[in-house]
Design an enzyme around this catalytic site. Structure first.
Site, PDB file in Angstrom:
ATOM      1  N   CYS A  94       0.795  -1.084   0.097  1.00 30.15           N
ATOM      2  CA  CYS A  94      -0.015   0.062  -0.050  1.00 30.15           C
ATOM      3  C   CYS A  94       0.734   1.347   0.094  1.00 30.15           C
ATOM      4  CB  CYS A  94      -0.820   0.083   1.317  1.00 30.15           C
ATOM      5  SG  CYS A  94      -1.801   1.394   1.467  1.00 30.15           S
ATOM      6  N   CYS A  97      -0.192   4.016   2.469  1.00 30.48           N
ATOM      7  CA  CYS A  97       0.484   3.449   3.964  1.00 30.48           C
ATOM      8  C   CYS A  97       1.725   3.860   4.438  1.00 30.48           C
ATOM      9  CB  CYS A  97       0.442   1.997   4.292  1.00 30.48           C
ATOM     10  SG  CYS A  97      -1.190   1.312   3.911  1.00 30.48           S
TER      11      CYS A  97
END
Length: 171
Positions: A94, A97
């Site tokens: 991700c 993230c």
């Protein structure tokens, strides 16, 4: 960083040439000069870059960063904590993230001793993510006395996380 670029032909340094020089400096930080041949208008230009060393600035020490938590350490580290806890649910694939990681690391340093900060990889500990109904990442949960108090979904500015932390600490 002070850089002086000179050319055998006294041509101005273009942005593409500056980019190449920057790459050379990144790849060879200890080297003081970079002979580079640019084939522009059938002329080869040798550029030499001279620069002074610059001091490095450490932005965050490793000791005040969010630490990883797993299902094995979840109960002791998170649920039985005597101070509020922030947990970032993330996945290694991700991109957003990674941006949240930086913010959480800053918060961990700022709230050291008042707030515990953890990160949990949802790919490795899917059951905990399901228990807290995490459907997407990144998600930041704030817990106090083992109970979920606040959540921030997605990538948000640092002020959003700070506001949620302050609400939890006042409750």
């Amino acid at each position: 960083m002070a850089s002086i670029a000179t050319s055998l032909y006294s041509q101005p340094l273009t942005s593409s040439r500056a980019a190449v020089l920057h790459q050379c400096q990144q790849l060879n930080p200890n080297r003081r000069s970079f002979p580079i041949n640019f084939n522009t208008a059938k002329k080869a230009t040798n550029l030499t870059v001279q620069h002074e060393p610059h001091p490095l600035k450490v932005l965050c020490g490793r000791g005040n960063r969010a630490t990883a938590v797993t299902r094995d350490s979840w109960e002791k580290s998170v649920l039985k904590s005597d101070i509020p806890v922030l947990v970032e649910f993330y996945a290694s694939w991700c991109g957003p993230c990674r941006m949240v990681h930086r913010v959480i690391d800053e918060i961990a340093a700022e709230y050291d001793g008042k707030l515990k900060c953890f990160v949990l990889n949802t790919d490795n500990d899917l059951q905990i993510a399901e228990d807290y109904e995490i459907k997407a990442v990144p998600v930041v949960l704030l817990l106090k006395n083992g109970e979920k108090r606040e959540s921030v979904v997605g990538t948000m500015p640092k002020e959003f996380y700070i506001a949620a932390i302050e609400r939890v600490m006042r409750s």
